[in-house]
Write a protein that holds these residues in place. Structure first.
Motif, mmCIF file in Angstrom:
data_model
loop_
_atom_site.group_PDB
_atom_site.id
_atom_site.type_symbol
_atom_site.label_atom_id
_atom_site.label_comp_id
_atom_site.label_asym_id
_atom_site.label_seq_id
_atom_site.Cartn_x
_atom_site.Cartn_y
_atom_site.Cartn_z
ATOM 1 N N MET A 1 -35.518 -53.094 14.859
ATOM 2 C CA MET A 1 -36.660 -53.815 14.298
ATOM 3 C C MET A 1 -37.840 -53.629 15.237
ATOM 4 O O MET A 1 -37.713 -53.764 16.447
ATOM 5 N N LYS A 2 -38.988 -53.344 14.651
ATOM 6 C CA LYS A 2 -40.208 -53.218 15.441
ATOM 7 C C LYS A 2 -40.893 -54.589 15.472
ATOM 8 O O LYS A 2 -41.107 -55.203 14.434
ATOM 9 N N PHE A 3 -41.198 -55.044 16.674
ATOM 10 C CA PHE A 3 -41.771 -56.375 16.827
ATOM 11 C C PHE A 3 -43.279 -56.317 16.985
ATOM 12 O O PHE A 3 -43.826 -55.397 17.585
ATOM 13 N N ASP A 4 -43.944 -57.334 16.459
ATOM 14 C CA ASP A 4 -45.388 -57.489 16.532
ATOM 15 C C ASP A 4 -45.723 -58.248 17.810
ATOM 16 O O ASP A 4 -45.053 -59.232 18.139
ATOM 17 N N GLU A 5 -46.751 -57.835 18.505
ATOM 18 C CA GLU A 5 -47.104 -58.467 19.776
ATOM 19 C C GLU A 5 -47.837 -59.796 19.617
ATOM 20 O O GLU A 5 -48.050 -60.499 20.597
ATOM 21 N N THR A 6 -48.197 -60.155 18.382
ATOM 22 C CA THR A 6 -48.974 -61.377 18.175
ATOM 23 C C THR A 6 -48.102 -62.616 17.982
ATOM 24 O O THR A 6 -48.623 -63.720 17.884
ATOM 25 N N LYS A 7 -46.795 -62.427 17.932
ATOM 26 C CA LYS A 7 -45.884 -63.545 17.667
ATOM 27 C C LYS A 7 -44.646 -63.378 18.533
ATOM 28 O O LYS A 7 -44.192 -62.260 18.764
ATOM 29 N N ALA A 8 -44.082 -64.478 18.998
ATOM 30 C CA ALA A 8 -42.888 -64.436 19.841
ATOM 31 C C ALA A 8 -41.748 -63.724 19.116
ATOM 32 O O ALA A 8 -41.569 -63.882 17.908
ATOM 33 N N ILE A 9 -40.961 -62.956 19.852
ATOM 34 C CA ILE A 9 -39.866 -62.182 19.269
ATOM 35 C C ILE A 9 -38.858 -63.091 18.560
ATOM 36 O O ILE A 9 -38.413 -62.791 17.455
ATOM 37 N N TYR A 10 -38.526 -64.229 19.174
ATOM 38 C CA TYR A 10 -37.539 -65.107 18.534
ATOM 39 C C TYR A 10 -38.057 -65.651 17.204
ATOM 40 O O TYR A 10 -37.280 -65.838 16.258
ATOM 41 N N GLU A 11 -39.374 -65.860 17.093
ATOM 42 C CA GLU A 11 -39.944 -66.323 15.829
ATOM 43 C C GLU A 11 -39.880 -65.218 14.775
ATOM 44 O O GLU A 11 -39.608 -65.489 13.601
ATOM 45 N N GLN A 12 -40.109 -63.982 15.204
ATOM 46 C CA GLN A 12 -40.000 -62.853 14.283
ATOM 47 C C GLN A 12 -38.560 -62.657 13.820
ATOM 48 O O GLN A 12 -38.313 -62.316 12.661
ATOM 49 N N MET A 13 -37.629 -62.894 14.727
ATOM 50 C CA MET A 13 -36.214 -62.812 14.357
ATOM 51 C C MET A 13 -35.873 -63.893 13.328
ATOM 52 O O MET A 13 -35.172 -63.629 12.346
ATOM 53 N N THR A 48 -32.703 -64.511 23.440
ATOM 54 C CA THR A 48 -33.775 -64.496 22.437
ATOM 55 C C THR A 48 -33.207 -64.860 21.071
ATOM 56 O O THR A 48 -33.806 -65.643 20.328
ATOM 57 N N ALA A 49 -32.040 -64.314 20.759
ATOM 58 C CA ALA A 49 -31.383 -64.635 19.491
ATOM 59 C C ALA A 49 -30.990 -66.112 19.446
ATOM 60 O O ALA A 49 -31.121 -66.759 18.406
ATOM 61 N N VAL A 50 -30.545 -66.646 20.577
ATOM 62 C CA VAL A 50 -30.192 -68.071 20.651
ATOM 63 C C VAL A 50 -31.414 -68.913 20.295
ATOM 64 O O VAL A 50 -31.308 -69.874 19.518
ATOM 65 N N LYS A 51 -32.571 -68.559 20.831
ATOM 66 C CA LYS A 51 -33.800 -69.307 20.531
ATOM 67 C C LYS A 51 -34.132 -69.248 19.040
ATOM 68 O O LYS A 51 -34.556 -70.245 18.447
ATOM 69 N N ALA A 52 -33.941 -68.081 18.421
ATOM 70 C CA ALA A 52 -34.203 -67.940 16.984
ATOM 71 C C ALA A 52 -33.275 -68.840 16.176
ATOM 72 O O ALA A 52 -33.721 -69.550 15.265
ATOM 73 N N TYR A 53 -31.995 -68.853 16.536
ATOM 74 C CA TYR A 53 -31.029 -69.681 15.824
ATOM 75 C C TYR A 53 -31.297 -71.163 16.057
ATOM 76 O O TYR A 53 -31.147 -71.975 15.142
ATOM 77 N N GLU A 54 -31.688 -71.527 17.260
ATOM 78 C CA GLU A 54 -32.025 -72.925 17.541
ATOM 79 C C GLU A 54 -33.223 -73.367 16.709
ATOM 80 O O GLU A 54 -33.241 -74.482 16.180
ATOM 81 N N LEU A 55 -34.220 -72.498 16.588
ATOM 82 C CA LEU A 55 -35.395 -72.807 15.770
ATOM 83 C C LEU A 55 -34.985 -73.041 14.322
ATOM 84 O O LEU A 55 -35.358 -74.051 13.712
ATOM 85 N N LEU A 56 -34.204 -72.142 13.770
ATOM 86 C CA LEU A 56 -33.775 -72.285 12.376
ATOM 87 C C LEU A 56 -32.865 -73.492 12.184
ATOM 88 O O LEU A 56 -32.892 -74.137 11.137
ATOM 89 N N SER A 57 -32.097 -73.815 13.193
ATOM 90 C CA SER A 57 -31.227 -74.989 13.135
ATOM 91 C C SER A 57 -32.070 -76.274 13.133
ATOM 92 O O SER A 57 -31.799 -77.193 12.360
ATOM 93 N N ARG A 58 -33.083 -76.318 13.999
ATOM 94 C CA ARG A 58 -33.990 -77.485 14.032
ATOM 95 C C ARG A 58 -34.700 -77.665 12.695
ATOM 96 O O ARG A 58 -34.946 -78.790 12.257
ATOM 97 N N GLU A 59 -35.040 -76.538 12.060
ATOM 98 C CA GLU A 59 -35.733 -76.591 10.763
ATOM 99 C C GLU A 59 -34.742 -76.807 9.606
ATOM 100 O O GLU A 59 -35.143 -76.829 8.448
ATOM 101 N N GLU A 60 -33.463 -76.927 9.942
ATOM 102 C CA GLU A 60 -32.388 -77.163 8.981
ATOM 103 C C GLU A 60 -32.254 -76.055 7.943
ATOM 104 O O GLU A 60 -31.865 -76.283 6.802
ATOM 105 N N VAL A 61 -32.562 -74.826 8.367
ATOM 106 C CA VAL A 61 -32.365 -73.653 7.527
ATOM 107 C C VAL A 61 -30.918 -73.173 7.672
ATOM 108 O O VAL A 61 -30.312 -72.702 6.718
ATOM 109 N N ILE A 62 -30.384 -73.317 8.879
ATOM 110 C CA ILE A 62 -28.991 -72.970 9.148
ATOM 111 C C ILE A 62 -28.325 -74.139 9.852
ATOM 112 O O ILE A 62 -29.010 -75.035 10.375
ATOM 113 N N TYR A 63 -27.008 -74.133 9.862
ATOM 114 C CA TYR A 63 -26.258 -75.161 10.594
ATOM 115 C C TYR A 63 -25.055 -74.508 11.249
ATOM 116 O O TYR A 63 -24.599 -73.439 10.825
ATOM 117 N N ASN A 64 -24.553 -75.156 12.289
ATOM 118 C CA ASN A 64 -23.447 -74.621 13.067
ATOM 119 C C ASN A 64 -22.163 -75.369 12.736
ATOM 120 O O ASN A 64 -22.136 -76.594 12.721
#
Length: 124
Positions: A1-13, A48-64
């Motif tokens: 995946m090519k990442f954009d420099e204007t947004k954090a990588i974990y947010e893009q993930m 970085t992936a952990v941060k992405a999953y934590e973000l989605l978990s906080r937003e209740e998009v995913i659960y563990n």
């Protein structure tokens, strides 16, 4: 995946995973790739992936489910779409309108282009 420099990588993930949920690749209660699997797939650090999953978990998009992994929450697709529509309407659309006004693009021209686009990219 090519990442954009204007947004954090974990947010893009997180955005990419949301795209996959919207596209129907992952449905409600489906297991998603583990943090490590997703990190390897996207060639990023596991933290970085952990941060992405934590973000989605906080937003209740995913659960563990302890010991089983992460799963798509009930109503996640609708929640993601609602948030993205709100962002589109409040941020992107006003910029588009300003640009249209500057360039003298009419509503009729946009409607014509929309119809052409819709014919080529119809959702089945």
């Amino acid at each position: 995946m090519k990442f954009d420099e204007t947004k954090a990588i974990y947010e893009q993930m997180a955005d990419r995973l949301c795209d996959e949920i919207i596209a129907g690749n992952y449905k409600e209660d489906d297991r998603i790739p583990s943090v490590r699997e997703y990190a390897v797939t996207l060639q990023v650090n596991t933290n970085t992936a952990v941060k992405a999953y934590e973000l989605l978990s906080r937003e209740e998009v995913i659960y563990n489910k302890r010991g089983l992994g992460y799963f798509v929450s009930i109503g996640a697709r609708q929640q993601i779409m609602k948030g993205r529509k709100r962002e589109f309407m409040s941020k992107m659309l006003p910029n588009l309108f300003r640009e249209m006004q500057l360039l003298g693009i009419t509503e009729a021209e946009v409607k014509e282009q929309w119809q052409l686009f819709s014919q080529k990219h119809s959702v089945e």
